[in-house]
Design an enzyme around this catalytic site. Structure first.
Site, PDB file in Angstrom:
ATOM      1  CG  HIS A  50     -14.698  -8.349   7.542  1.00  0.00           C
ATOM      2  ND1 HIS A  50     -14.316  -7.569   8.607  1.00  0.00           N
ATOM      3  CD2 HIS A  50     -13.736  -8.192   6.595  1.00  0.00           C
ATOM      4  CE1 HIS A  50     -13.183  -6.945   8.304  1.00  0.00           C
ATOM      5  NE2 HIS A  50     -12.810  -7.309   7.092  1.00  0.00           N
ATOM      6  CG  HIS A  51     -13.260 -14.708   7.979  1.00  0.00           C
ATOM      7  ND1 HIS A  51     -13.125 -15.936   7.367  1.00  0.00           N
ATOM      8  CD2 HIS A  51     -14.510 -14.693   8.518  1.00  0.00           C
ATOM      9  CE1 HIS A  51     -14.247 -16.638   7.535  1.00  0.00           C
ATOM     10  NE2 HIS A  51     -15.105 -15.895   8.219  1.00  0.00           N
ATOM     11  CD  GLU A  52      -8.252  -7.184   9.603  1.00  0.00           C
ATOM     12  OE1 GLU A  52      -8.592  -6.529   8.609  1.00  0.00           O
ATOM     13  OE2 GLU A  52      -7.106  -7.674   9.748  1.00  0.00           O
ATOM     14  CD  GLU A  65      -6.569  -3.232   0.631  1.00  0.00           C
ATOM     15  OE1 GLU A  65      -7.136  -2.205   0.990  1.00  0.00           O
ATOM     16  OE2 GLU A  65      -5.940  -3.968   1.407  1.00  0.00           O
ATOM     17  CD  GLU A 113      -8.240   0.368   2.975  1.00  0.00           C
ATOM     18  OE1 GLU A 113      -9.264  -0.288   3.198  1.00  0.00           O
ATOM     19  OE2 GLU A 113      -7.105  -0.059   3.190  1.00  0.00           O
ATOM     20  CG  HIS A 120      -9.178  -5.928   1.625  1.00  0.00           C
ATOM     21  ND1 HIS A 120      -9.363  -4.564   1.579  1.00  0.00           N
ATOM     22  CD2 HIS A 120     -10.009  -6.456   0.696  1.00  0.00           C
ATOM     23  CE1 HIS A 120     -10.287  -4.280   0.675  1.00  0.00           C
ATOM     24  NE2 HIS A 120     -10.706  -5.406   0.136  1.00  0.00           N
ATOM     25  CD  GLU A 121      -5.297  -5.408   4.812  1.00  0.00           C
ATOM     26  OE1 GLU A 121      -5.994  -6.337   5.235  1.00  0.00           O
ATOM     27  OE2 GLU A 121      -5.765  -4.308   4.477  1.00  0.00           O
ATOM     28  CD  GLU A 143      -2.815  -1.586   2.133  1.00  0.00           C
ATOM     29  OE1 GLU A 143      -3.041  -0.705   2.965  1.00  0.00           O
ATOM     30  OE2 GLU A 143      -3.257  -2.742   2.226  1.00  0.00           O
TER      31      GLU A 143
HETATM   32  C1  NOJ Z   1      -8.205  -2.888   5.829  1.00  0.00           C
HETATM   33  C2  NOJ Z   1      -9.080  -3.235   4.689  1.00  0.00           C
HETATM   34  O1  NOJ Z   1      -8.483  -2.876   3.469  1.00  0.00           O
HETATM   35  C3  NOJ Z   1     -10.392  -2.529   4.886  1.00  0.00           C
HETATM   36  O2  NOJ Z   1     -11.222  -2.717   3.762  1.00  0.00           O
HETATM   37  C4  NOJ Z   1     -11.041  -3.020   6.150  1.00  0.00           C
HETATM   38  O3  NOJ Z   1     -12.197  -2.291   6.383  1.00  0.00           O
HETATM   39  C5  NOJ Z   1     -10.100  -2.854   7.341  1.00  0.00           C
HETATM   40  N1  NOJ Z   1      -8.818  -3.368   7.043  1.00  0.00           N
HETATM   41  C6  NOJ Z   1     -10.636  -3.558   8.571  1.00  0.00           C
HETATM   42  O4  NOJ Z   1     -10.617  -4.936   8.366  1.00  0.00           O
HETATM   43 CA    CA Z   2      -5.992  -2.337   3.257  1.00  0.00          CA
END
Ligand code: NOJ
Ligand code: CA
Length: 687
Positions: free
Chosen positions: A385-387, A484, A490, A465-466, A183
């Protein structure tokens, strides 16, 4: 007709792989040469005093000068010298295959292949196989390391592959080995100003040739960055494990393909399917459960700080709020509703890699089962969503259960995330100690692959993402939809010096997105969000936001703004409702990296065409030549363009929506404001 087509296809496939030459030789002085089918590109492999080297020519001119190849191993052995050729073999392939979904339905894989088996001279038992595939628009090569004497395992300490450019080309790059993964804003500089870069990295020569370096089929190896070693030469720089080993595994081991795309126009790079052609075919069998589509979600409101991921008064993922989004999605024809912050784990410092997230337990104010049922009733699907916050081991323990839950509830797609920085990912070693790994090292490549397989098992599509960078594995695992891996929308909400400049989206189609689809999350209408974050903004016009749906390919595209902002602008919103995300074909009509791009794509499921055209901070007029339309048909173009006074800085909301009759003779003139764009839907005129 159907039978005839089947027979023809079969005959075509049978003749696809034909050996066109075989030579067993141990003469090392002469280069072994293989040309592309149309004789555009030529690769010469040469052992120089026993050291493997290659070079690439295009129509007689050097693209890559003589460059080293091979590896240094932990055993002290090196696979970069002391070789002779045992056998070499040239074969040819010409095969057309179909993507289950994509930017291009049918893809031709037409190449000549040179496979060279090297063996150590004297009584050395070392061996190395190098395979080149040469297409008219690019070259891929990879290493196979067979068993070495008694050795069954290998630890690579360095990959020595070079890319020696003959001149100091212009180069678009982002830095590797930095904390923020992929990024970064792109730098446009002579390549001699680049230090260590991520791939894809794109070059323009003085003669107007466009070159991109990347890799294909990264499934169990470390990601490759490129380090400039002096002058105009880059060398592979693999992301190491915590102990310094670059890649390890059982023998035989196969590296990803190292890729060199070469085109005469920047758009040619986008219409170049080398990376996908170098990946293995679909391993999942019946993939009729995989469906591209569009989604909305509880997302932008968190980035604007209107609501929160964590629990409490501002919690965004409440049952009530989610119902509102489901109703909105159902009313306007969206397929999915993403809900972030639904699960327990957001209340502490979730970015510290400790991994406290549960991927099955919702917050008490989020009725997961009830909402899944409500969504189903309304004909939409929740997107999970799996952060992970880079608590990767914590996620690994739960993935099977988490995706099984999705399957049970009809959650057909999951967005995952790996927020975490630098070499900061905790891995517990066999000795019980904690080791710090990079995002892009081999351990993480293996992890992402496990997630792709676990989600496929439970019929769940992925939006990561990431991520690990895309290297085309969507061909093998078609549930790996989008990701991503670059500055997305964002960054515009967060503001500051990392926020995207107007040229950002005119660079990424020619750099990051050569790797594959991106979940950029376009469609912000309230570009100034003065109420929520008066100091930040999106640096585009709203017509450009619409154009991004076509220019930036993603099989899952988000309508990222708040529902109320779409409801306030129903006319331009119609384009987002109409645009599709699965294409028969893609054509880049014009463009220049960092300046502008115009892309036309045909819907896979109708006769509609869509065009997106965007510009950087400079207003300009571009022409869209519609000669790709059927000759004997009349069409109507619905044009969403910048108003004459539109300007990302001074007048971002000025938009004109108009209709024009068009046909294959039409050349549409599009006036794009500074930071602006145009989005067009072309349908067949009613007779
Ligand atoms: C970064 C992600 O790119 C974003 O889309 C997300 O909302 C946040 N992390 C939280 O998980
Ligand atoms: Ca991101």
């Amino acid at each position: 007709m159907g039978l005839l087509r089947t027979l023809k296809t079969k005959r075509f496939m049978l003749s696809a792989i034909v050996a066109i030459g075989f030579a067993a030789q141990s003469v090392n002085a002469e280069p072994v040469v293989v040309e592309s089918p149309g004789k555009v590109l030529k690769v010469a492999f040469e052992l120089k005093d026993g050291a493997p080297t290659y070079s690439v020519l295009r129509k007689g001119d050097a693209v890559i000068n003589s460059s080293k190849m091979g590896f240094k191993l932990k055993s002290g052995e090196s696979l970069d010298s002391g070789f002779q050729i045992a056998t070499s073999k040239v074969t040819s392939a010409d095969e057309t295959w179909t993507q289950p979904w994509g930017e291009q339905k049918d893809i031709r894989d037409h190449h000549n292949q040179l496979r060279i088996d090297l063996e150590g001279t004297g009584d050395s038992s070392k061996k190395l196989t190098i395979t080149f595939r040469v297409f008219d628009d690019g070259v891929g090569f990879r290493y196979e390391i067979p068993e070495q004497g008694d050795a069954k395992q290998i630890e690579i300490m360095d990959e020595l592959t070079e890319f020696a450019f003959p001149a100091d080309h212009r180069c678009w790059w982002i830095p590797a080995f930095e904390s923020n993964r992929y990024e970064y804003r792109y730098t446009d500089s002579p390549l001699s100003k680049a230090t260590v870069v991520h791939t894809p990295v794109t070059f323009k020569t003085k003669a107007g040739l466009y070159i991109s370096l990347h890799e294909a089929a990264l499934t169990d190896f470390s990601s490759m960055a490129l380090r400039r070693t002096g002058g105009t030469t880059f060398e592979a720089d693999l992301y190491p494990w915590a102990d310094g080993v670059k890649s390890r595994g059982a023998l035989p081991m196969t590296s990803p393909w190292r890729t060199i795309q070469v085109n005469e126009s920047p758009g040619g790079l986008i219409e170049n399917y080398l990376i996908l052609n170098l990946n293995e075919p679909n391993k999942l069998g019946d993939v009729s459960w995989i469906k591209p589509g569009k989604y909305v979600g509880i997302w932008w409101e968190m980035h604007l700080n209107v609501s929160s991921w964590h629990s409490g008064e501002k919690h965004g993922a409440t049952t009530e709020n989610t119902k509102r989004y489901i109703d909105f999605a159902a009313k306007h024809g969206f397929d999915g509703v993403l809900v972030e912050g639904w699960n327990i784990g957001w209340d502490d410092d979730w970015m510290n890699g400790e991994g406290k997230f549960s991927f099955t337990k919702p917050y008490p104010d989020y009725d997961l089962e009830g909402l899944a049922a409500y969504a189903k009733e309304k004909g939409v699907s929740l997107i999970g969503h799996h952060e992970t916050g880079c608590g990767v081991e914590n996620y690994d323990k739960q993935i099977d259960e988490a995706f099984a839950l999705c399957k049970k509830l009809g959650i057909r797609a999951v967005k995952s995330g790996y927020v975490g920085f630098g070499q900061g990912i905790n891995r517990t070693g066999a000795d019980g100690k904690t080791y710090k790994e990079w995002h892009h090292g081999q351990w993480m490549v293996q992890h992402y692959r496990r997630v792709v397989e676990a989600s496929a098992k439970h019929h769940v599509m992925l939006d990561v993402h990431e991520p690990i960078k895309d290297t085309g594995i969507r061909r093998t695992y078609p549930n790996m939809m989008t990701r991503e891996g670059a500055n997305g929308q964002e960054y515009n909400a967060w503001g500051g010096e990392k926020s995207n400049l107007p040229d950002h989206t005119t660079i990424i189609p020619f750099t990051r997105m050569l790797a594959g689809p991106m979940d950029f999350t376009p469609g912000i209408f309230d570009v100034l969000f003065e109420k929520e974050q008066p100091n930040d903004r999106v640096r585009t016009t709203i017509a450009k936001q619409l154009a991004l749906y076509v220019v930036l390919y993603s099989p899952l595209h988000m309508a990222a703004d708040l529902p109320k902002n779409y409801e306030a602008k129903p006319e331009p919103f119609q384009f987002i409702k109409d645009v599709v995300t699965d294409w028969e074909t893609t054509k880049v009509l014009n463009g220049e990296i960092g300046d502008y791009i115009t892309t036309a794509r045909k819907d896979r499921n109708s006769d509609d065409w869509f065009i997106g055209s965007i510009t950087d901070e400079n207003g300009r007029t571009v022409e869209a030549d519609l000669s790709f339309l059927d000759k004997d048909r009349k069409y109507t173009a619905q044009i969403y363009r910048d108003g004459d006074d539109a300007d990302w800085d001074k007048n971002p909301y000025s938009i004109v929506i108009e209709e024009k009759p068009v046909d294959s003779n039409t050349k549409l003139t599009l006036k794009l404001g500074p930071g602006g764009g145009a989005a067009i839907r072309i349908t067949q005129a009613v007779k």
